[in-house]
Design a protein around this motif. Structure first.
Motif, PDB file in Angstrom:
ATOM      1  N   LYS A  58       0.833  -1.204   0.000  1.00 15.78           N
ATOM      2  CA  LYS A  58       0.000   0.000   0.000  1.00 15.78           C
ATOM      3  C   LYS A  58       0.867   1.252   0.000  1.00 15.78           C
ATOM      4  O   LYS A  58       0.565   2.238  -0.693  1.00 15.78           O
ATOM      5  N   GLU A  61       2.199   1.617  -3.440  1.00 12.92           N
ATOM      6  CA  GLU A  61       1.129   2.107  -4.316  1.00 12.92           C
ATOM      7  C   GLU A  61       0.920   3.614  -4.144  1.00 12.92           C
ATOM      8  O   GLU A  61       0.785   4.358  -5.125  1.00 12.92           O
ATOM      9  N   ASN A  62       0.911   4.073  -2.903  1.00 13.52           N
ATOM     10  CA  ASN A  62       0.655   5.489  -2.632  1.00 13.52           C
ATOM     11  C   ASN A  62       1.791   6.380  -3.122  1.00 13.52           C
ATOM     12  O   ASN A  62       1.558   7.425  -3.735  1.00 13.52           O
ATOM     13  N   LYS A 315      -2.569   1.807   6.924  1.00 15.94           N
ATOM     14  CA  LYS A 315      -2.593   1.655   5.459  1.00 15.94           C
ATOM     15  C   LYS A 315      -3.239   2.857   4.769  1.00 15.94           C
ATOM     16  O   LYS A 315      -3.911   2.725   3.744  1.00 15.94           O
TER      17      LYS A 315
END
Length: 511
Positions: A58, A61-62, A315
């Motif tokens: 996560k 991804e961010n 997250k």
């Protein structure tokens, strides 16, 4: 013939418009999933903190989302644990063919680059302390269109350590820079844990100031010379190595990449030498500096940082820092001509690139050596040292430099071109309470507010259902006293509006 002419124009445009962009981003404690025993407690893999494969992905991804939208040619990262993280980002962002990373073996985090531009080689500038371990400085050489240049990626000690630690980093960096030819192009960037104007604040901080108010970022790297900040014009006049901090391109209230106790802070910096303004090889693109803050990164005056609650990763979020970027080109640096004639134009820039003249500037307030001047149907501005200007007189002035004292715009250096005439009636130059819709609006900064009643309580003036901070230069009234204010300076200090009352003649106590 027309066809060949168009082709010539096309290729000429390509030749003189080759550009690239550079970003610096502290991604906040980005650890991998290998246990090296140097991790912070909440980043021990697969522990009760919830730092696991799902959480790590996560974060990848961010951060990928941010870097993809930035789409910079070169990205300098701070607070990453390993080269593995760069490789995982690279898989998500295949345009970045080149990566590099550096960290001390016993340090928690290091520094790295993701780059679309070819990396030639790297060097560690080692900075060591007997009592603490931090990070080296990453010196990386790139080549763009056959021109070599360097970027120095920094992550200096935080303000848990005194200024002498950051000074040692500054000297190590400066010593490396001195080995370069004076016309060599380089960029200094990263998280310096130092504000662009550190020198203005350090002297008031007894916990950090172990250096007689000498700072690494301002005094050692020479972003100030003789107590004045370097600007694009003055840097070209320096014989010694000097540097210009790009934060000065933004308005005072927009200068932040981090929030400390709700206050704007600039630990992240991009700093440039004279060679970026000398019309040779690589040049900085004027006013290209920006803070990347889309709503998903910054909203409601808060940075959407990576969230850990009660030691558990949620997250959610990105980093406690915002990315900063700047652009460069291979072409001549074109100096923008500035032909100012109005005070309002002084509020459009943070530093002057050349002198300009103000016509018919009237002194509407005078207190000892300081003055407030205003043009008819235009704005007002403060002059800290104006001993020879007289109240109510109109002048033609040559403004040589301006600055922002904790956000308050003021003329720093000027000369008198001409004394015009004395103005018989100053009332049209003043503001009344009913003239102001919102005191927080910066367009009222440096105006003189006249003739209103207020209650003085808890260092504020209460009037018209509002409370505004007030600073009495002399003769402070007692609390809970009603006063009649004859004249007050609408000032600005550390993001907040405040009224300044300079003299006991400027107010009287009603009861």
């Amino acid at each position: 013939m027309k066809k060949y002419l168009l082709l010539f124009i096309f290729f000429t445009t390509l030749l003189f418009s080759k550009e690239f962009s550079v970003t610096s981003y502290n991604v906040e404690n980005f650890f991998d999933l290998n246990y090296d025993k140097t991790e912070y407690e909440e980043y021990i893999p697969n522990s009760k903190s919830n730092w696991n494969k799902s959480t790590y992905n996560k974060k990848i991804e961010n951060i990928t989302k941010v870097l993809k939208e930035l789409d910079s040619s070169i990205i300098a990262l701070q607070e990453i644990e390993s080269k593995l993280i760069l490789k995982d980002l690279q898989r998500k962002l295949p345009k970045y063919k080149y990566i590099t990373f550096v960290k001390y073996p016993n340090s928690s985090v290091g520094l790295g680059f993701l780059s679309k531009i070819k990396i030639l080689h790297n060097n560690q500038i080692k900075v060591r302390f007997q009592d603490k371990t931090f990070r080296p400085i990453l010196e990386t050489t790139f080549i763009f269109d056959k021109i070599k240049f360097k970027i120095f990626n920094n992550h200096w000690p935080s303000k848990k350590s005194k200024e002498s630690y950051r000074i040692k980093y500054a000297y190590a960096l400066l010593n490396a820079i001195k080995e370069l030819p004076k016309d060599y192009d380089y960029i200094i960037l990263g998280d310096f844990n130092s504000n662009y104007n550190e020198k203005e604040t350090l002297k008031f901080d007894k916990l950090l100031n172990d250096s007689s108010a000498i700072t690494g970022i301002n005094d050692i790297l020479n972003t100030t010379i003789k107590k004045e900040f370097i600007n694009k014009s003055s840097i070209l006049e320096q014989k010694q190595r000097a540097h210009y901090n790009l934060w000065f391109e933004l308005k005072y209230q927009d200068r932040f990449s981090y929030k400390f106790k709700g206050q704007n802070s600039t630990p992240d910096n991009i700093i440039l030498p004279i060679s970026m303004f000398d019309k040779k090889n690589i040049s900085y693109i004027n006013n290209s500096f920006k803070v990347f803050k889309p709503p998903y990164l910054y909203d409601n005056k808060k940075i959407n940082r990576w969230q850990i609650k009660n030691g558990i990763h949620k997250k959610v979020g990105f980093s406690d820092h915002l990315p900063i970027s700047a652009s460069f080109k291979i072409s001549n640096f074109e100096k923008i001509e500035q032909n100012y004639s109005k005070i309002s134009d002084l509020y459009k820039t943070s530093q002057l690139e050349q002198e300009f003249d103000l016509k018919q500037a009237v002194v509407i307030y005078k207190n000892k050596d300081s003055a407030i001047i205003k043009q008819e149907d235009n704005r007002a501005i403060f002059i800290y040292k104006a001993p020879y200007l007289k109240l109510a007189y109109s002048y033609d002035l040559r403004v040589k430099s301006i600055n922002e004292f904790f956000g308050l715009k003021q003329i720093e250096n000027f000369s008198t071109i001409k004394v015009n005439k004395k103005i018989k009636e100053l009332n049209p130059y003043y503001l009344k309470v009913e003239d102001i819709n919102n005191f927080e609006d910066l367009k009222y900064q440096n105006e003189v507010l006249v003739n209103f009643e207020a209650l003085y309580k808890d260092k504020k003036l209460e009037f018209n259902n509002q409370k505004i901070k007030v600073y009495f230069k002399n003769h402070i009234p007692k609390d809970n006293k009603r006063i009649f204010v004859k004249k007050a300076h609408i000032a600005y200090f550390k993001q907040y509006v405040q009224l300044i009352i300079y003299s006991k003649e400027d107010f009287e106590i009603i009861n």
